[in-house]
Motif scaffolding. Structure first.
Motif, PDB file in Angstrom:
ATOM      1  N   ARG A  62       3.343   5.247 -44.041  1.00  0.00           N
ATOM      2  CA  ARG A  62       4.260   5.833 -44.888  1.00  0.00           C
ATOM      3  C   ARG A  62       5.253   6.601 -43.916  1.00  0.00           C
ATOM      4  O   ARG A  62       6.603   6.358 -44.678  1.00  0.00           O
ATOM      5  N   LEU A  63       4.960   7.156 -42.800  1.00  0.00           N
ATOM      6  CA  LEU A  63       5.990   7.880 -41.996  1.00  0.00           C
ATOM      7  C   LEU A  63       5.858   7.600 -40.646  1.00  0.00           C
ATOM      8  O   LEU A  63       4.817   7.522 -40.101  1.00  0.00           O
ATOM      9  N   HIS A  64       7.067   7.636 -40.210  1.00  0.00           N
ATOM     10  CA  HIS A  64       7.091   7.111 -38.556  1.00  0.00           C
ATOM     11  C   HIS A  64       7.905   8.342 -37.839  1.00  0.00           C
ATOM     12  O   HIS A  64       8.672   8.844 -38.483  1.00  0.00           O
ATOM     13  N   GLY A  65       7.685   8.391 -36.526  1.00  0.00           N
ATOM     14  CA  GLY A  65       8.629   9.113 -35.613  1.00  0.00           C
ATOM     15  C   GLY A  65       8.622  10.431 -36.064  1.00  0.00           C
ATOM     16  O   GLY A  65       7.739  11.246 -36.402  1.00  0.00           O
ATOM     17  N   LEU A  66      10.110  10.956 -36.103  1.00  0.00           N
ATOM     18  CA  LEU A  66      10.292  12.577 -36.171  1.00  0.00           C
ATOM     19  C   LEU A  66      10.034  12.953 -37.578  1.00  0.00           C
ATOM     20  O   LEU A  66       9.340  14.068 -37.518  1.00  0.00           O
ATOM     21  N   PRO A  67      10.184  12.196 -38.668  1.00  0.00           N
ATOM     22  CA  PRO A  67       9.838  12.564 -39.984  1.00  0.00           C
ATOM     23  C   PRO A  67       8.220  13.249 -39.984  1.00  0.00           C
ATOM     24  O   PRO A  67       7.936  14.154 -40.348  1.00  0.00           O
ATOM     25  N   PHE A  68       7.626  12.057 -39.635  1.00  0.00           N
ATOM     26  CA  PHE A  68       6.116  12.526 -39.526  1.00  0.00           C
ATOM     27  C   PHE A  68       5.652  13.588 -38.571  1.00  0.00           C
ATOM     28  O   PHE A  68       5.034  14.566 -38.820  1.00  0.00           O
ATOM     29  N   ALA A  69       6.448  13.592 -37.268  1.00  0.00           N
ATOM     30  CA  ALA A  69       6.114  14.597 -36.297  1.00  0.00           C
ATOM     31  C   ALA A  69       6.379  16.101 -37.081  1.00  0.00           C
ATOM     32  O   ALA A  69       5.942  17.088 -36.646  1.00  0.00           O
ATOM     33  N   LEU A  70       7.695  16.071 -37.942  1.00  0.00           N
ATOM     34  CA  LEU A  70       7.879  17.366 -38.409  1.00  0.00           C
ATOM     35  C   LEU A  70       6.818  17.885 -39.502  1.00  0.00           C
ATOM     36  O   LEU A  70       6.596  18.986 -39.375  1.00  0.00           O
ATOM     37  N   VAL A  71       6.392  16.849 -40.396  1.00  0.00           N
ATOM     38  CA  VAL A  71       5.456  17.366 -41.311  1.00  0.00           C
ATOM     39  C   VAL A  71       4.139  17.559 -40.800  1.00  0.00           C
ATOM     40  O   VAL A  71       3.566  18.667 -40.820  1.00  0.00           O
ATOM     41  N   ALA A  72       3.553  16.496 -39.930  1.00  0.00           N
ATOM     42  CA  ALA A  72       1.994  16.673 -39.599  1.00  0.00           C
ATOM     43  C   ALA A  72       2.084  17.661 -38.523  1.00  0.00           C
ATOM     44  O   ALA A  72       1.006  18.322 -38.246  1.00  0.00           O
ATOM     45  N   GLY A  73       3.091  17.523 -37.437  1.00  0.00           N
ATOM     46  CA  GLY A  73       3.130  18.430 -36.170  1.00  0.00           C
ATOM     47  C   GLY A  73       3.717  19.839 -36.592  1.00  0.00           C
ATOM     48  O   GLY A  73       2.920  21.031 -36.395  1.00  0.00           O
ATOM     49  N   GLY A  74       4.884  19.772 -36.856  1.00  0.00           N
ATOM     50  CA  GLY A  74       5.572  21.123 -37.019  1.00  0.00           C
ATOM     51  C   GLY A  74       5.124  21.957 -38.143  1.00  0.00           C
ATOM     52  O   GLY A  74       5.016  23.137 -38.036  1.00  0.00           O
ATOM     53  N   CYS A  75       4.956  21.443 -39.353  1.00  0.00           N
ATOM     54  CA  CYS A  75       4.534  22.199 -40.404  1.00  0.00           C
ATOM     55  C   CYS A  75       3.078  22.746 -40.262  1.00  0.00           C
ATOM     56  O   CYS A  75       2.998  23.752 -40.471  1.00  0.00           O
ATOM     57  N   ALA A 109      -5.856  16.258 -40.282  1.00  0.00           N
ATOM     58  CA  ALA A 109      -6.381  15.051 -40.680  1.00  0.00           C
ATOM     59  C   ALA A 109      -5.929  14.260 -41.993  1.00  0.00           C
ATOM     60  O   ALA A 109      -5.771  13.061 -42.335  1.00  0.00           O
ATOM     61  N   LEU A 110      -5.755  14.994 -43.005  1.00  0.00           N
ATOM     62  CA  LEU A 110      -5.033  14.629 -44.280  1.00  0.00           C
ATOM     63  C   LEU A 110      -4.015  13.994 -44.088  1.00  0.00           C
ATOM     64  O   LEU A 110      -3.450  12.790 -44.597  1.00  0.00           O
ATOM     65  N   ALA A 111      -3.056  14.482 -43.241  1.00  0.00           N
ATOM     66  CA  ALA A 111      -1.683  13.951 -42.913  1.00  0.00           C
ATOM     67  C   ALA A 111      -1.700  12.448 -42.211  1.00  0.00           C
ATOM     68  O   ALA A 111      -1.047  11.609 -42.748  1.00  0.00           O
ATOM     69  N   PHE A 112      -2.876  12.508 -41.225  1.00  0.00           N
ATOM     70  CA  PHE A 112      -2.982  11.247 -40.697  1.00  0.00           C
ATOM     71  C   PHE A 112      -3.472  10.185 -41.799  1.00  0.00           C
ATOM     72  O   PHE A 112      -3.051   8.928 -41.576  1.00  0.00           O
ATOM     73  N   VAL A 113      -4.268  10.730 -42.329  1.00  0.00           N
ATOM     74  CA  VAL A 113      -5.037   9.761 -43.485  1.00  0.00           C
ATOM     75  C   VAL A 113      -3.805   9.009 -44.582  1.00  0.00           C
ATOM     76  O   VAL A 113      -3.585   7.982 -44.719  1.00  0.00           O
ATOM     77  N   THR A 114      -3.116  10.081 -45.066  1.00  0.00           N
ATOM     78  CA  THR A 114      -2.066   9.796 -46.064  1.00  0.00           C
ATOM     79  C   THR A 114      -0.944   9.219 -45.833  1.00  0.00           C
ATOM     80  O   THR A 114      -0.331   8.383 -46.255  1.00  0.00           O
ATOM     81  N   LEU A 115      -0.196   9.818 -44.593  1.00  0.00           N
ATOM     82  CA  LEU A 115       0.940   9.340 -44.058  1.00  0.00           C
ATOM     83  C   LEU A 115       1.018   8.370 -42.900  1.00  0.00           C
ATOM     84  O   LEU A 115       1.999   7.664 -42.703  1.00  0.00           O
ATOM     85  N   CYS A 116       0.053   8.380 -42.126  1.00  0.00           N
ATOM     86  CA  CYS A 116      -0.144   7.348 -41.051  1.00  0.00           C
ATOM     87  C   CYS A 116      -1.018   6.124 -41.674  1.00  0.00           C
ATOM     88  O   CYS A 116      -1.013   5.145 -40.753  1.00  0.00           O
TER      89      CYS A 116
END
Length: 267
Positions: free
Chosen positions: A134-147, A164-171
């Motif tokens: 569902r999310l790629h690149g910078l948007p995912f990095a900001l949510v899963a990594g940054g937040c 782990a939840l971010a990788f399951v639901t967004l990746c």
């Protein structure tokens, strides 16, 4: 500077607790629920306990991450942006925790963590296999990594579960793959928080290094089970750890009220 601050007997107990905590943490997160109270019970101040816990957590998360990378479960090149955002987020969180009281977060966090457990419990097909991203690149990095990295530096409990939840639901990753990637980001944010604590001079190095060795052993065993048993092991562990973690956080925040309520029922 105190190098150990505890007796040899307590040091042995803390080593064993670190092994168990890192084993649990490499599978489902939440190992800090064991190590932080243990360090406090051993006589360390809250600041020393949090700082020393970060040191041993770095050992466990590094051990698990290295195992996953060597087994090619994680492609570091593909995770560079996520790693950078997790590191930056954790540093910002560690700085802000010195100036902001996390009282509101303590109230909301049990609800967030129990929601993770219920999500995996009530959605049994989630994480069985890779799905649409569902999310790629910078948007995912900001949510899963940054937040999540910010949260790990600011407060910490359950950060591995949030990654782990971010990788399951967004990746759309399966559970085993999500857990492997989560541990790499968890190591990154642990390292960022540790650097800040080192500058503050709060780490009890002797105790932390002994626990770090224990964490390396426990995390390696847990990481092996993630790749060998995957879904059947991770899901029940995430649900169980989420429930225990939520109960612990609720008791920490409302222990007196809960005890009074039980006395009222018993009376």
């Amino acid at each position: 500077m105190e190098w150990f601050a505890v007796s040899p007997l307590l040091l042995g107990v803390l080593f064993c607790i670190a092994v168990l905590a890192a084993f649990i943490d490499s599978i489902a997160g939440g190992g800090g629920l064991l190590t932080v109270p243990a360090l406090l019970a051993a006589g360390l101040s809250p600041a020393q306990a949090l700082a020393t816990n970060k040191l041993q957590s770095v050992g466990g998360s590094f051990s698990a991450s290295l195992y996953f990378i060597r087994r090619k479960a994680v492609d570091l090149k593909a995770q560079r942006l996520n790693i950078l955002m997790a590191f930056i987020g954790s540093i910002i969180g560690a700085v802000l925790i010195q100036h902001i009281q996390p009282g509101l977060l303590r109230q909301v966090l049990p609800l967030l963590i129990i929601s993770i457990g219920l999500y995996f419990l009530l959605m049994p097909k989630i994480g069985e296999e890779d799905r649409h991203r569902r999310l790629h690149g910078l948007p995912f990095a900001l949510v899963a990594g940054g937040c999540v990295g910010f949260y790990d530096g600011f407060f910490g409990p359950g950060a591995g579960s949030f990654y782990a939840l971010a990788f399951v639901t967004l990746c759309g990753f399966n559970l085993a793959k999500s857990t492997a990637h989560a541990k790499v980001l968890n190591f990154t944010s642990n390292l960022g928080g540790l650097l800040f604590f080192i500058f503050g001079g709060k780490v009890v190095w002797g105790t932390g290094l002994v626990m770090l060795i224990g964490a390396i052993c426990g995390a390696r065993l847990g990481a092996r089970l993630v790749l060998s048993r995957g879904q059947q092991l991770i899901r029940p562990m995430v649900v169980t750890v989420s429930i225990v973690m939520s109960a612990k956080l609720l008791y920490d925040s409302h222990g007196a009220e809960i005890a009074a309520w039980f006395r009222h029922l018993a009376g």
